[in-house]
Design a protein around this motif. Structure first.
Motif, PDB file in Angstrom:
ATOM      1  N   ALA A 128      -3.371 -27.974  -2.427  1.00 38.94           N
ATOM      2  CA  ALA A 128      -3.518 -26.524  -2.468  1.00 38.94           C
ATOM      3  C   ALA A 128      -4.879 -26.103  -1.940  1.00 38.94           C
ATOM      4  O   ALA A 128      -5.915 -26.636  -2.354  1.00 38.94           O
ATOM      5  CB  ALA A 128      -3.329 -26.007  -3.894  1.00 38.94           C
ATOM      6  N   LEU A 129      -4.864 -25.147  -1.020  1.00 37.39           N
ATOM      7  CA  LEU A 129      -6.082 -24.470  -0.594  1.00 37.39           C
ATOM      8  C   LEU A 129      -6.282 -23.255  -1.487  1.00 37.39           C
ATOM      9  O   LEU A 129      -5.340 -22.486  -1.714  1.00 37.39           O
ATOM     10  CB  LEU A 129      -5.964 -24.027   0.860  1.00 37.39           C
ATOM     11  N   ASN A 130      -7.478 -23.073  -1.992  1.00 34.21           N
ATOM     12  CA  ASN A 130      -7.800 -21.958  -2.877  1.00 34.21           C
ATOM     13  C   ASN A 130      -8.830 -21.073  -2.190  1.00 34.21           C
ATOM     14  O   ASN A 130     -10.004 -21.452  -2.052  1.00 34.21           O
ATOM     15  CB  ASN A 130      -8.409 -22.474  -4.184  1.00 34.21           C
ATOM     16  N   PHE A 131      -8.415 -19.917  -1.743  1.00 32.61           N
ATOM     17  CA  PHE A 131      -9.342 -18.957  -1.141  1.00 32.61           C
ATOM     18  C   PHE A 131      -9.861 -18.066  -2.268  1.00 32.61           C
ATOM     19  O   PHE A 131      -9.091 -17.326  -2.882  1.00 32.61           O
ATOM     20  CB  PHE A 131      -8.644 -18.148  -0.061  1.00 32.61           C
ATOM     21  N   VAL A 132     -11.165 -18.131  -2.543  1.00 28.52           N
ATOM     22  CA  VAL A 132     -11.696 -17.539  -3.764  1.00 28.52           C
ATOM     23  C   VAL A 132     -12.807 -16.533  -3.488  1.00 28.52           C
ATOM     24  O   VAL A 132     -13.485 -16.563  -2.454  1.00 28.52           O
ATOM     25  CB  VAL A 132     -12.230 -18.629  -4.722  1.00 28.52           C
ATOM     26  N   TRP A 133     -12.987 -15.639  -4.475  1.00 24.31           N
ATOM     27  CA  TRP A 133     -14.154 -14.765  -4.531  1.00 24.31           C
ATOM     28  C   TRP A 133     -15.134 -15.472  -5.465  1.00 24.31           C
ATOM     29  O   TRP A 133     -14.998 -15.448  -6.674  1.00 24.31           O
ATOM     30  CB  TRP A 133     -13.775 -13.398  -5.071  1.00 24.31           C
ATOM     31  N   SER A 134     -16.119 -16.118  -4.865  1.00 22.51           N
ATOM     32  CA  SER A 134     -17.035 -16.964  -5.617  1.00 22.51           C
ATOM     33  C   SER A 134     -18.096 -16.139  -6.345  1.00 22.51           C
ATOM     34  O   SER A 134     -18.523 -15.084  -5.864  1.00 22.51           O
ATOM     35  CB  SER A 134     -17.719 -17.949  -4.659  1.00 22.51           C
ATOM     36  N   SER A 135     -18.536 -16.639  -7.483  1.00 23.60           N
ATOM     37  CA  SER A 135     -19.630 -16.000  -8.214  1.00 23.60           C
ATOM     38  C   SER A 135     -20.973 -16.613  -7.823  1.00 23.60           C
ATOM     39  O   SER A 135     -22.006 -16.318  -8.426  1.00 23.60           O
ATOM     40  CB  SER A 135     -19.419 -16.141  -9.726  1.00 23.60           C
ATOM     41  N   ARG A 136     -20.921 -17.459  -6.805  1.00 22.24           N
ATOM     42  CA  ARG A 136     -22.144 -18.098  -6.330  1.00 22.24           C
ATOM     43  C   ARG A 136     -22.337 -17.810  -4.856  1.00 22.24           C
ATOM     44  O   ARG A 136     -21.808 -16.855  -4.328  1.00 22.24           O
ATOM     45  CB  ARG A 136     -22.117 -19.601  -6.590  1.00 22.24           C
ATOM     46  N   GLY A 137     -23.054 -18.674  -4.197  1.00 19.46           N
ATOM     47  CA  GLY A 137     -23.537 -18.756  -2.839  1.00 19.46           C
ATOM     48  C   GLY A 137     -22.828 -18.100  -1.690  1.00 19.46           C
ATOM     49  O   GLY A 137     -22.279 -17.026  -1.798  1.00 19.46           O
ATOM     50  N   ASP A 138     -22.887 -18.752  -0.572  1.00 19.85           N
ATOM     51  CA  ASP A 138     -22.491 -18.184   0.706  1.00 19.85           C
ATOM     52  C   ASP A 138     -21.005 -18.370   0.970  1.00 19.85           C
ATOM     53  O   ASP A 138     -20.364 -19.262   0.428  1.00 19.85           O
ATOM     54  CB  ASP A 138     -23.292 -18.838   1.834  1.00 19.85           C
ATOM     55  N   ILE A 139     -20.495 -17.520   1.866  1.00 22.40           N
ATOM     56  CA  ILE A 139     -19.094 -17.624   2.244  1.00 22.40           C
ATOM     57  C   ILE A 139     -18.876 -18.863   3.106  1.00 22.40           C
ATOM     58  O   ILE A 139     -19.796 -19.390   3.722  1.00 22.40           O
ATOM     59  CB  ILE A 139     -18.593 -16.355   2.971  1.00 22.40           C
ATOM     60  N   ASP A 140     -17.633 -19.308   3.123  1.00 30.10           N
ATOM     61  CA  ASP A 140     -17.160 -20.478   3.865  1.00 30.10           C
ATOM     62  C   ASP A 140     -17.632 -21.802   3.269  1.00 30.10           C
ATOM     63  O   ASP A 140     -17.350 -22.867   3.832  1.00 30.10           O
ATOM     64  CB  ASP A 140     -17.538 -20.402   5.352  1.00 30.10           C
ATOM     65  N   ASN A 141     -18.350 -21.767   2.151  1.00 29.29           N
ATOM     66  CA  ASN A 141     -18.604 -23.012   1.428  1.00 29.29           C
ATOM     67  C   ASN A 141     -17.279 -23.572   0.917  1.00 29.29           C
ATOM     68  O   ASN A 141     -16.390 -22.822   0.510  1.00 29.29           O
ATOM     69  CB  ASN A 141     -19.535 -22.778   0.238  1.00 29.29           C
ATOM     70  N   THR A 142     -17.139 -24.879   0.921  1.00 28.75           N
ATOM     71  CA  THR A 142     -15.934 -25.525   0.389  1.00 28.75           C
ATOM     72  C   THR A 142     -16.349 -26.621  -0.584  1.00 28.75           C
ATOM     73  O   THR A 142     -17.427 -27.211  -0.450  1.00 28.75           O
ATOM     74  CB  THR A 142     -15.070 -26.138   1.502  1.00 28.75           C
TER      75      THR A 142
END
Length: 217
Positions: A128-142
């Protein structure tokens, strides 16, 4: 245990074939029409409330989580060679406290969208790929998911730096993300899921989701 692992068992027993119409887009969630047809609830720790609401002069899916973790999922077969792009809109009304999302105690997301490839009867092979709204750092981090690192890859589409109370329109090439992650060609996915969860941090979150669809380009 998070959504993708438990969904794997359900999907493996009920994946079906579909005749793809030669259209430019394949709708997945038509929330703007007031419909939640085909979406099923999976609960884990109390229930996130999902409902169709009038908001900003349109119908959208609203998710409210208060220390809860449940998701919506829809079984559907998508040929990623024909329809590689996942498109959606989302908005959040607040952020979760910054925490370590790579640890189990911090594995909460105010908004996330799953794309799931079933492992069939071998449910441990589900990815599963999880595209998330992170509560941390920069976009496109995986990073690997804290609960199922071999089966789930997290992708930060938005982060703590983005404005709340604002709609964002997203498009991601799911075919390429799977290929980069697994090093192999994944042609089909078998389900899409939505989840707003705050069970590990005990927080409160409200998110809104617009229509979801796959497209050729």
């Amino acid at each position: 245990m998070k959504l993708a692992l438990l969904l794997a068992i359900a999907i493996s027993c009920s994946v079906y074939s579909s005749n793809m119409v030669a259209a430019e887009i394949l709708p997945i969630g038509l929330f703007s029409s007031g419909s939640m047809v085909g979406w099923e609830v999976k609960s884990f720790e109390r229930e996130t409330n999902y409902s169709i609401e009038h908001f900003d002069n349109e119908l959208v899916l609203k998710a409210v989580s208060d220390g809860a973790a449940s998701g919506l999922f829809k079984k559907t077969v998508i040929n990623l060679k024909e329809y590689p792009y996942l498109n959606w809109r989302w908005r959040i009304n607040g952020k979760l406290p910054e925490g370590d999302e790579q640890q189990k105690e911090g594995d909460d997301y105010v908004a996330r969208l799953y794309v799931i490839r079933s492992g069939g009867l071998f449910f441990w092979r589900t990815k599963a790929l999880n595209f998330v709204w992170s509560s941390r750092g920069d976009i496109d981090n995986t990073w690997p998911n804290a609960f199922a690192p071999d089966n789930n890859r997290m992708v930060a589409v938005r982060s703590m730096h983005h404005k709340i109370g604002q709609w964002y329109t997203e498009k991601r090439n799911v075919y390429e993300y799977f290929k980069d992650w697994l090093g192999e060609e994944i042609v089909e996915i078998h389900a899409v899921a939505i989840m707003t969860d705050t069970d590990n941090t005990g927080g409160y979150a409200t998110a809104f989701y617009g229509d979801i669809y796959f497209s050729r380009k």
